[in-house]
Design a protein around this motif. Sequence first.
Motif, PDB file in Angstrom:
ATOM      1  N   ARG A  71       3.417  -7.825   0.160  1.00  0.00           N
ATOM      2  CA  ARG A  71       3.838  -6.801   1.116  1.00  0.00           C
ATOM      3  C   ARG A  71       4.738  -7.419   2.179  1.00  0.00           C
ATOM      4  O   ARG A  71       4.803  -8.638   2.323  1.00  0.00           O
ATOM      5  CB  ARG A  71       2.613  -6.148   1.773  1.00  0.00           C
ATOM      6  CG  ARG A  71       1.568  -5.634   0.794  1.00  0.00           C
ATOM      7  CD  ARG A  71       2.121  -4.640  -0.215  1.00  0.00           C
ATOM      8  NE  ARG A  71       1.073  -4.144  -1.115  1.00  0.00           N
ATOM      9  CZ  ARG A  71       1.293  -3.439  -2.206  1.00  0.00           C
ATOM     10  NH1 ARG A  71       2.540  -3.138  -2.565  1.00  0.00           N
ATOM     11  NH2 ARG A  71       0.285  -3.034  -2.965  1.00  0.00           N
ATOM     12  N   SER A  72       5.395  -6.566   2.949  1.00  0.00           N
ATOM     13  CA  SER A  72       6.399  -7.047   3.901  1.00  0.00           C
ATOM     14  C   SER A  72       5.800  -7.883   5.022  1.00  0.00           C
ATOM     15  O   SER A  72       6.508  -8.698   5.637  1.00  0.00           O
ATOM     16  CB  SER A  72       7.146  -5.857   4.508  1.00  0.00           C
ATOM     17  OG  SER A  72       6.259  -5.018   5.239  1.00  0.00           O
ATOM     18  N   ASP A  73       4.490  -7.718   5.313  1.00  0.00           N
ATOM     19  CA  ASP A  73       3.869  -8.520   6.374  1.00  0.00           C
ATOM     20  C   ASP A  73       3.317  -9.839   5.858  1.00  0.00           C
ATOM     21  O   ASP A  73       2.676 -10.585   6.601  1.00  0.00           O
ATOM     22  CB  ASP A  73       2.760  -7.720   7.070  1.00  0.00           C
ATOM     23  CG  ASP A  73       1.615  -7.323   6.137  1.00  0.00           C
ATOM     24  OD1 ASP A  73       1.652  -7.703   4.943  1.00  0.00           O
ATOM     25  OD2 ASP A  73       0.690  -6.635   6.597  1.00  0.00           O
ATOM     26  N   GLY A  74       3.561 -10.143   4.590  1.00  0.00           N
ATOM     27  CA  GLY A  74       3.124 -11.402   4.002  1.00  0.00           C
ATOM     28  C   GLY A  74       1.777 -11.329   3.316  1.00  0.00           C
ATOM     29  O   GLY A  74       1.426 -12.241   2.556  1.00  0.00           O
ATOM     30  N   ARG A  75       1.015 -10.275   3.579  1.00  0.00           N
ATOM     31  CA  ARG A  75      -0.263 -10.112   2.888  1.00  0.00           C
ATOM     32  C   ARG A  75      -0.022  -9.698   1.439  1.00  0.00           C
ATOM     33  O   ARG A  75       1.037  -9.163   1.093  1.00  0.00           O
ATOM     34  CB  ARG A  75      -1.149  -9.087   3.593  1.00  0.00           C
ATOM     35  CG  ARG A  75      -1.571  -9.512   4.985  1.00  0.00           C
ATOM     36  CD  ARG A  75      -2.597  -8.543   5.566  1.00  0.00           C
ATOM     37  NE  ARG A  75      -2.043  -7.220   5.838  1.00  0.00           N
ATOM     38  CZ  ARG A  75      -2.775  -6.168   6.195  1.00  0.00           C
ATOM     39  NH1 ARG A  75      -4.097  -6.286   6.299  1.00  0.00           N
ATOM     40  NH2 ARG A  75      -2.194  -5.001   6.454  1.00  0.00           N
ATOM     41  N   LYS A  76      -1.023  -9.925   0.607  1.00  0.00           N
ATOM     42  CA  LYS A  76      -0.925  -9.567  -0.805  1.00  0.00           C
ATOM     43  C   LYS A  76      -2.101  -8.681  -1.188  1.00  0.00           C
ATOM     44  O   LYS A  76      -3.233  -8.929  -0.779  1.00  0.00           O
ATOM     45  CB  LYS A  76      -0.908 -10.827  -1.683  1.00  0.00           C
ATOM     46  CG  LYS A  76       0.288 -11.727  -1.420  1.00  0.00           C
ATOM     47  CD  LYS A  76       0.158 -13.061  -2.120  1.00  0.00           C
ATOM     48  CE  LYS A  76       1.298 -13.995  -1.713  1.00  0.00           C
ATOM     49  NZ  LYS A  76       1.131 -15.361  -2.284  1.00  0.00           N
ATOM     50  N   GLY A  77      -1.817  -7.653  -1.971  1.00  0.00           N
ATOM     51  CA  GLY A  77      -2.864  -6.755  -2.432  1.00  0.00           C
ATOM     52  C   GLY A  77      -3.318  -7.092  -3.832  1.00  0.00           C
ATOM     53  O   GLY A  77      -2.537  -7.610  -4.640  1.00  0.00           O
ATOM     54  N   ILE A  78      -4.556  -6.773  -4.149  1.00  0.00           N
ATOM     55  CA  ILE A  78      -5.058  -6.970  -5.513  1.00  0.00           C
ATOM     56  C   ILE A  78      -5.077  -5.649  -6.285  1.00  0.00           C
ATOM     57  O   ILE A  78      -5.455  -5.615  -7.449  1.00  0.00           O
ATOM     58  CB  ILE A  78      -6.462  -7.612  -5.523  1.00  0.00           C
ATOM     59  CG1 ILE A  78      -7.496  -6.696  -4.861  1.00  0.00           C
ATOM     60  CG2 ILE A  78      -6.420  -8.975  -4.826  1.00  0.00           C
ATOM     61  CD1 ILE A  78      -8.941  -7.190  -5.035  1.00  0.00           C
ATOM     62  N   ARG A  79      -4.671  -4.574  -5.628  1.00  0.00           N
ATOM     63  CA  ARG A  79      -4.465  -3.272  -6.258  1.00  0.00           C
ATOM     64  C   ARG A  79      -3.149  -2.712  -5.743  1.00  0.00           C
ATOM     65  O   ARG A  79      -2.591  -3.194  -4.757  1.00  0.00           O
ATOM     66  CB  ARG A  79      -5.619  -2.309  -5.939  1.00  0.00           C
ATOM     67  CG  ARG A  79      -6.986  -2.738  -6.486  1.00  0.00           C
ATOM     68  CD  ARG A  79      -7.037  -2.687  -7.991  1.00  0.00           C
ATOM     69  NE  ARG A  79      -8.365  -3.032  -8.514  1.00  0.00           N
ATOM     70  CZ  ARG A  79      -8.747  -4.248  -8.874  1.00  0.00           C
ATOM     71  NH1 ARG A  79      -7.897  -5.278  -8.722  1.00  0.00           N
ATOM     72  NH2 ARG A  79      -9.944  -4.463  -9.382  1.00  0.00           N
TER      73      ARG A  79
END
Length: 392
Positions: A9-17
Motif C-alpha cells: 500500500r502507499s503508506d508502506g504497509r502490506k496486506g495479506i488480503r
Amino acid sequence: MSGLQGYLRSDGRKGIRNVVAVAYLVECAHHVAREIALPWREHEVHAIGFPGCYPNPYAEKMMEQLCTHPNVGAVLLVSLGCESFNKYALERAVRATGRPVKTIVIQGTGGTRGWVEEQRIALDAAETVPMQVSELVIGTVCGGSDGTSGITGNPAAGRAFDQLIAEGAACIFEETGELIGCEHIMAARAITPELGVELEKSVAKAARYYATLGYGSFAAGNAEGGLSTIEEKSMGAYAKSGASPISGLLKPGDVPPRGGLYLLDVVPDGEVRFGFPNINDNAEIAELIACGAHCVLFVTGRGSVVGSAISPVVKICANPETYRRMSDDMDVDAGRILEGRASLDEVGTEIRDLVVSLAQGGRTKSEELGHQEFILTYKSFEPLGPACLPAA
C-alpha cells in the motif's frame, strides 16, 4: 511452502488480503450495501459500516482506519444521503492512499453493482510483494470463556505472541474491563514507569465504568462454564498477552508504531454515556482491525462461530469437548493441552505457524464458511498522551 506475500500500500504497509469494502454510512443504507456485496461473498467483498445517524468522531476515525486498512484494496461508500456522516471527507481520505473509491448516494442515484465487479477484476490481477513476519500486526480476543480458557487457549495464544514479537511483529491484546486485578502485574511489564501508570489508569477507568453501570464483564455463560469471579476471568484474559515487555497503550484506530506488545484500551473516555463498552465480541474484533491487525486470534472455551470482515479470525478452542463438537468451526485444538496430548509451547508454535500461513495463501475456518461479521457503535476517546507510546 512459499514465503510470505503481501499487497503493498502507499503508506508502506502490506496486506495479506485484497478486500473490496462496501461501507454503509448509516443503518438506512445497510441493506443496500449488503445486497451489493452479497453476490461477491466468495470473492473478498465485505460489507462494513456505521449505523448511527448522528456524527461521532470515534466512528469516523474507525471507518477511515478500516477503509484504509492494509487488507483493503478498494472501497465503495454507500450513503442514504441525509445522514450526518461526512462521506466526502472519508472518500478523500481513501483516495489519498491511492485506493479506488466511489460514493453512492441512494437518494440521488440508487445502488450499483457494476463498480464492485470492475474493482474485483482489477484486484484479482494485482501482484504481491515479499513480506516479513516483522510487518504483521496481530490482535487477540477471547469470547465464550469457560474454566479451560485460562488454562489452555489463552496462555497458548500468549506463547504465540511471544514468538511473533521475537520475530518483530506487533501484537495487541485488549479487554481492559477483563483485566481488573491484573493492572499492577501489567504495569511491572511496561517498558517505562510512565507507561505503567497509564496501563493502571486504563484498568481503573474500566472498573469505574462498570461500577457506574452496575455490572462487570462477566456473563451468565462464563459462570455456567466454571468461572467464579471477574478476577478469575481476568487472569485468563491476561494470559493471552504472553510474557513480553509491554511497549505501549493504544486506543481504537491507533496503529502500533513498530513491533512489540500493546494493550488496546476499549473503554470510552469521559463520563459513562454509551452503555456496554463493547456489546459483543465482533465490536472488539473491529477495533483490533482498525489498529491494523492483519488477523485476530479468538480464544473460546464454550464455543463461538464468529469471524469478521476485512481480517481473518483464527479460532482457538480451549475446551477439548467443545472442539470435538465444533471442529468444523475451529482452527486450533488447544484442549489437547488439558488432555496431555500437547504442551503450551507446541500449541503456541502451531498458532504462530497458522498466522504466518495466512500470508502464504492459507485461509481460516471462518473464511471458508463465509463469516464476515461487523459491528460499530458510538464511543468517545481522548487522544493518547506521550507516555502511552514511549517507543514511538
